[in-house]
Design a protein around this motif. Structure first.
Motif, PDB file in Angstrom:
ATOM      1  N   PRO A 237       0.847  -1.232  -0.047  1.00  0.00           N
ATOM      2  CA  PRO A 237      -0.117   0.127  -0.008  1.00  0.00           C
ATOM      3  C   PRO A 237       0.753   1.289  -0.110  1.00  0.00           C
ATOM      4  O   PRO A 237       0.546   2.226  -0.563  1.00  0.00           O
ATOM      5  CB  PRO A 237      -0.749  -0.051   1.267  1.00  0.00           C
ATOM      6  N   LEU A 238       2.126   1.336   0.675  1.00  0.00           N
ATOM      7  CA  LEU A 238       2.779   2.485   0.484  1.00  0.00           C
ATOM      8  C   LEU A 238       3.370   2.820  -0.848  1.00  0.00           C
ATOM      9  O   LEU A 238       3.288   3.923  -1.175  1.00  0.00           O
ATOM     10  CB  LEU A 238       3.851   2.174   1.752  1.00  0.00           C
ATOM     11  N   VAL A 239       3.909   1.846  -1.459  1.00  0.00           N
ATOM     12  CA  VAL A 239       4.185   2.205  -2.915  1.00  0.00           C
ATOM     13  C   VAL A 239       3.039   2.485  -3.858  1.00  0.00           C
ATOM     14  O   VAL A 239       3.239   3.394  -4.670  1.00  0.00           O
ATOM     15  CB  VAL A 239       4.941   0.765  -3.553  1.00  0.00           C
ATOM     16  N   SER A 240       1.705   1.673  -3.593  1.00  0.00           N
ATOM     17  CA  SER A 240       0.595   2.195  -4.170  1.00  0.00           C
ATOM     18  C   SER A 240       0.519   3.821  -3.968  1.00  0.00           C
ATOM     19  O   SER A 240      -0.175   4.284  -4.930  1.00  0.00           O
ATOM     20  CB  SER A 240      -0.456   1.378  -3.877  1.00  0.00           C
ATOM     21  N   SER A 241       0.394   4.009  -2.714  1.00  0.00           N
ATOM     22  CA  SER A 241       0.144   5.507  -2.312  1.00  0.00           C
ATOM     23  C   SER A 241       0.884   6.547  -3.267  1.00  0.00           C
ATOM     24  O   SER A 241       0.572   7.304  -3.552  1.00  0.00           O
ATOM     25  CB  SER A 241       0.313   5.643  -0.681  1.00  0.00           C
ATOM     26  N   LEU A 242       2.391   6.145  -3.035  1.00  0.00           N
ATOM     27  CA  LEU A 242       3.224   6.977  -3.890  1.00  0.00           C
ATOM     28  C   LEU A 242       2.894   7.160  -5.443  1.00  0.00           C
ATOM     29  O   LEU A 242       2.909   7.992  -6.202  1.00  0.00           O
ATOM     30  CB  LEU A 242       4.660   6.731  -3.815  1.00  0.00           C
ATOM     31  N   ALA A 243       2.388   5.931  -5.850  1.00  0.00           N
ATOM     32  CA  ALA A 243       1.943   5.938  -7.339  1.00  0.00           C
ATOM     33  C   ALA A 243       0.593   6.899  -7.464  1.00  0.00           C
ATOM     34  O   ALA A 243       0.675   7.379  -8.565  1.00  0.00           O
ATOM     35  CB  ALA A 243       1.446   4.530  -7.773  1.00  0.00           C
ATOM     36  N   HIS A 244      -0.211   6.807  -6.527  1.00  0.00           N
ATOM     37  CA  HIS A 244      -1.443   7.535  -6.815  1.00  0.00           C
ATOM     38  C   HIS A 244      -1.046   9.093  -6.654  1.00  0.00           C
ATOM     39  O   HIS A 244      -1.603   9.905  -7.195  1.00  0.00           O
ATOM     40  CB  HIS A 244      -2.395   7.136  -5.585  1.00  0.00           C
ATOM     41  N   ALA A 245       0.139   9.175  -5.774  1.00  0.00           N
ATOM     42  CA  ALA A 245       0.448  10.803  -5.584  1.00  0.00           C
ATOM     43  C   ALA A 245       1.118  11.372  -6.726  1.00  0.00           C
ATOM     44  O   ALA A 245       0.675  12.541  -7.318  1.00  0.00           O
ATOM     45  CB  ALA A 245       1.428  10.725  -4.370  1.00  0.00           C
ATOM     46  N   ARG A 246       1.874  10.439  -7.456  1.00  0.00           N
ATOM     47  CA  ARG A 246       2.477  11.026  -8.505  1.00  0.00           C
ATOM     48  C   ARG A 246       1.284  10.946  -9.662  1.00  0.00           C
ATOM     49  O   ARG A 246       1.432  12.115 -10.681  1.00  0.00           O
ATOM     50  CB  ARG A 246       3.422   9.891  -8.989  1.00  0.00           C
TER      51      ARG A 246
ATOM     52  N   GLN B 270      -4.061   9.005   0.082  1.00  0.00           N
ATOM     53  CA  GLN B 270      -4.168   8.833   1.297  1.00  0.00           C
ATOM     54  C   GLN B 270      -5.008   7.865   1.958  1.00  0.00           C
ATOM     55  O   GLN B 270      -4.304   7.125   3.269  1.00  0.00           O
ATOM     56  CB  GLN B 270      -5.214  10.319   1.955  1.00  0.00           C
ATOM     57  N   GLU B 271      -5.789   7.024   1.313  1.00  0.00           N
ATOM     58  CA  GLU B 271      -6.512   5.990   1.715  1.00  0.00           C
ATOM     59  C   GLU B 271      -5.443   4.741   1.707  1.00  0.00           C
ATOM     60  O   GLU B 271      -5.385   3.989   2.668  1.00  0.00           O
ATOM     61  CB  GLU B 271      -7.563   5.736   0.890  1.00  0.00           C
ATOM     62  N   THR B 272      -4.633   4.638   0.675  1.00  0.00           N
ATOM     63  CA  THR B 272      -3.830   3.529   0.715  1.00  0.00           C
ATOM     64  C   THR B 272      -2.493   3.662   1.814  1.00  0.00           C
ATOM     65  O   THR B 272      -2.112   2.678   2.272  1.00  0.00           O
ATOM     66  CB  THR B 272      -3.007   3.415  -0.542  1.00  0.00           C
TER      67      THR B 272
ATOM     68  N   ALA C 176      -0.704   1.142   4.902  1.00  0.00           N
ATOM     69  CA  ALA C 176       0.611   0.699   4.875  1.00  0.00           C
ATOM     70  C   ALA C 176       1.166   0.123   6.316  1.00  0.00           C
ATOM     71  O   ALA C 176       0.755   0.696   7.335  1.00  0.00           O
ATOM     72  CB  ALA C 176       1.719   1.855   4.396  1.00  0.00           C
ATOM     73  N   ARG C 177       1.851  -0.826   6.022  1.00  0.00           N
ATOM     74  CA  ARG C 177       2.529  -1.319   7.424  1.00  0.00           C
ATOM     75  C   ARG C 177       3.972  -1.132   7.236  1.00  0.00           C
ATOM     76  O   ARG C 177       4.777  -1.120   6.309  1.00  0.00           O
ATOM     77  CB  ARG C 177       1.974  -2.889   7.432  1.00  0.00           C
ATOM     78  N   ASP C 178       4.761  -1.157   8.493  1.00  0.00           N
ATOM     79  CA  ASP C 178       6.294  -1.355   8.472  1.00  0.00           C
ATOM     80  C   ASP C 178       6.867  -2.690   8.248  1.00  0.00           C
ATOM     81  O   ASP C 178       6.896  -3.605   8.950  1.00  0.00           O
ATOM     82  CB  ASP C 178       6.343  -0.839  10.114  1.00  0.00           C
ATOM     83  N   VAL C 179       7.084  -2.716   7.015  1.00  0.00           N
ATOM     84  CA  VAL C 179       7.778  -3.855   6.276  1.00  0.00           C
ATOM     85  C   VAL C 179       9.124  -3.324   5.836  1.00  0.00           C
ATOM     86  O   VAL C 179       9.416  -2.091   5.657  1.00  0.00           O
ATOM     87  CB  VAL C 179       6.840  -4.638   5.215  1.00  0.00           C
TER      88      VAL C 179
ATOM     89  N   ILE D  45      13.154   4.376  -0.848  1.00  0.00           N
ATOM     90  CA  ILE D  45      11.670   4.856  -0.808  1.00  0.00           C
ATOM     91  C   ILE D  45      11.476   5.348   0.703  1.00  0.00           C
ATOM     92  O   ILE D  45      10.221   5.798   1.044  1.00  0.00           O
ATOM     93  CB  ILE D  45      10.894   3.783  -1.196  1.00  0.00           C
ATOM     94  N   ASN D  46      12.543   5.370   1.704  1.00  0.00           N
ATOM     95  CA  ASN D  46      12.307   5.957   2.919  1.00  0.00           C
ATOM     96  C   ASN D  46      11.656   7.463   3.119  1.00  0.00           C
ATOM     97  O   ASN D  46      11.101   7.933   3.934  1.00  0.00           O
ATOM     98  CB  ASN D  46      13.493   5.949   3.599  1.00  0.00           C
ATOM     99  N   PHE D  47      12.016   8.116   1.898  1.00  0.00           N
ATOM    100  CA  PHE D  47      11.632   9.697   1.719  1.00  0.00           C
ATOM    101  C   PHE D  47       9.974   9.808   1.961  1.00  0.00           C
ATOM    102  O   PHE D  47       9.593  10.728   2.204  1.00  0.00           O
ATOM    103  CB  PHE D  47      12.108  10.335   0.661  1.00  0.00           C
ATOM    104  N   TYR D  48       9.646   8.546   1.503  1.00  0.00           N
ATOM    105  CA  TYR D  48       8.011   8.890   1.360  1.00  0.00           C
ATOM    106  C   TYR D  48       7.223   8.279   2.737  1.00  0.00           C
ATOM    107  O   TYR D  48       7.058   7.349   3.145  1.00  0.00           O
ATOM    108  CB  TYR D  48       7.332   8.117   0.180  1.00  0.00           C
TER     109      TYR D  48
END
Length: 324
Positions: free
Chosen positions: A165-174, A196-198, A202-205, A211-214
């Motif tokens: 979900p964190l990667v998906s969130s960045l994709a939606h933001a872009r 925002q929803e995705t 996100a979980r701590d994995v 990608i830590n900047f996001y």
């Protein structure tokens, strides 16, 4: 020594020290890959602190060449070979990113094309995601706005974005940024909501260091820029201020960049005095003389000259930029 020269000399020394040159030998193993990955982490941290720089680009390209050279005439497993391709893609993508930050567009395109080939050989979905993200940013810089949207959507459809979900969130933001550049207000707002929803899911994995900047702060920053572009000034400033209050202390480049965007938003809302004070704060930061921050401040100057020619704020800003 002026600020630009100091940053250049310090960055050159730090980048040169970051990349280990491992001796070619009959066998290459996981420990060799790990040392190369640690060097990418060091270069990535240098980039976050100091912004895009030709010395970081060159150091990253040297690391990529070395990762590929280790495969020549050596005995490696298929797994190690894919990992070497992956780390070479990581280095090459970082070189491309450095060029994007400094708007060296032609060099960036060449590096991205090479990085995508390497990521494909590595069968590395998260690197492919990253490269599509960079392709979207580069297309925006070139004014190829439909290509920017297509690349952002391609990043959203990678396996990495589907799994995390964190990667998906960045994709939606872009994707929101690409829609905002095209003036599609409804689609931009929808993509911000999806981002925002995705991110909430996100979980701590374990993830690659780059990608830590996001995080929530970066999402606020990207949302603020998208909202600025669709003339939602108050909302944009709200998100940008939230971003700045939550950025990590080591994110010098992003702090300067988003502060510069706040100045642009304030000017758009008619507050030239406050906008110039904010722009002065951004321009005084260590990374402001190079990269995207310098470009945003240049755009701010042009907008100020158009909106408030001859005003006290305009004169003070012009004097500051002459003497800074």
């Amino acid at each position: 020594m002026n600020r630009r020269a100091f940053v250049t000399s310090a960055t050159t020394a730090a980048a040169a020290a970051a990349v280990p040159m491992l001796a070619t030998r009959p066998g290459v193993g996981a420990a060799d890959v790990h040392r190369l990955q640690e060097a990418v982490v060091a270069l990535t941290a240098l980039d976050e602190q100091r912004g895009g720089h030709e010395t970081i680009e060159n150091a990253a390209l040297a690391g990529a060449r070395h990762a590929l050279d280790l495969q020549q005439g050596t005995t490696t497993s298929e797994r190690i070979r894919r990992r070497l391709f992956s780390v070479a893609a990581d280095y090459t993508a970082l070189a491309a990113w450095s060029c994007i930050d400094t708007r060296a567009k032609d060099r960036a395109q060449g590096h991205l094309d090479r990085a995508m080939t390497l990521a494909g050989l590595a069968q590395d979905s998260i690197q492919q995601f990253r490269i599509w993200q960079f392709m979207s940013m580069l297309a925006q810089q070139r004014g190829q706005l439909t290509d920017a949207l297509a690349a952002a959507q391609a990043s959203r459809n990678t396996g990495a974005a589907r799994r995390d979900p964190l990667v998906s969130s960045l994709a939606h933001a872009r994707t929101a940024l690409a829609h905002s550049q095209l003036g599609d207000c409804r689609a931009a707002l929808r993509s911000i909501d999806y981002a925002q929803e995705t991110l909430d899911r996100a979980r701590d994995v374990a993830r690659p260091v780059w990608i830590n900047f996001y995080d929530r702060a970066e999402l606020d920053g990207l949302s603020g820029v998208a909202l600025m572009r669709i003339s939602r000034g108050e909302q944009a400033e709200y998100h940008l201020h939230h971003c700045l209050s939550a950025l990590r202390s080591d994110q010098h480049r992003n702090r300067a960049l988003y502060t510069a965007y706040v100045a642009v938003v304030q000017l758009d809302q008619g507050d030239a005095e406050q906008a110039c004070a904010t722009a002065t704060a951004a321009a005084s930061m260590p990374t402001a003389a190079v990269g995207r921050t310098a470009h945003v401040l240049k755009s701010f100057t042009a907008a100020l000259d158009a909106r408030a020619p001859g005003s006290r704020a305009s004169r003070q800003w012009a004097e500051y930029t002459r003497t800074a």
